[in-house]
Design a protein around this motif. Structure first.
Motif: not given
Length: 174
Positions: A67-75
């Motif tokens: 159900g997430a709408t955003h995800i943090i994608i790190g370096r």
């Protein structure tokens, strides 16, 4: 709106934080800094595969299914050593074949630091100040400080989180 925190809980490589350390650190930061009625801590029960960009896409799909709408994608997301380029995982989300994933990747490209003048985390895209105002983030220095019992600057790691991590005899996967 709310904050959905979903750490990966499962097999990891030596040097990564152990699962129980990750969970206790998140519980601590939630208890001290977040509105409890607006945050949900849940685990993603899987192991790290260290497949870089492809794994970043897989993580995004899995989070979307929760159900997430955003995800943090790190370096260097899900990378290992220098096998993948530092921003290769971030760049995957710019490719047309992944435009319809249904989850938005959020990232900071390039180097980032805490800027004393701005009073926040910044990057070369958001901050005009020079090195004298920068407190860099260094995973290597943070890990060494944890091992040596030397807390990083509070603007880099919350003191409560440092204390929780240090409460474990060995916070890292062996």
């Amino acid at each position: 709106d709310g904050l959905f925190i979903q750490p990966i809980i499962g097999k990891k490589k030596p040097g990564d934080f152990r699962d129980e350390v990750i969970l206790k650190a998140y519980e601590t930061i939630i208890d001290h800094y977040f509105a409890k009625d607006r945050v949900f801590l849940n685990i993603l029960p899987t192991e790290m595969r260290y497949a870089g960009p492809k794994e970043a896409i897989m993580h995004a799909i899995m989070r979307k299914n929760y159900g997430a709408t955003h995800i943090i994608i790190g370096r260097d997301h899900a990378g290992v050593g220098n096998y993948y380029g530092e921003e290769e995982a971030i760049e995957m989300f710019d490719k047309p074949e992944f435009a319809d994933l249904g989850i938005k990747a959020v990232s900071i490209r390039g180097d980032f630091w805490y800027c004393k003048a701005c009073g926040r985390v910044a990057s070369n895209r958001t901050c005009p100040h020079g090195e004298a105002d920068q407190i860099p983030f260094s995973g290597t220095k943070i890990r060494k400080g944890i091992i040596d019992g030397i807390a990083p600057d509070a603007r880099i790691m919350r003191p409560e989180v440092f204390d929780v991590i240090r409460s474990f005899d060995d916070p890292f996967v062996s």
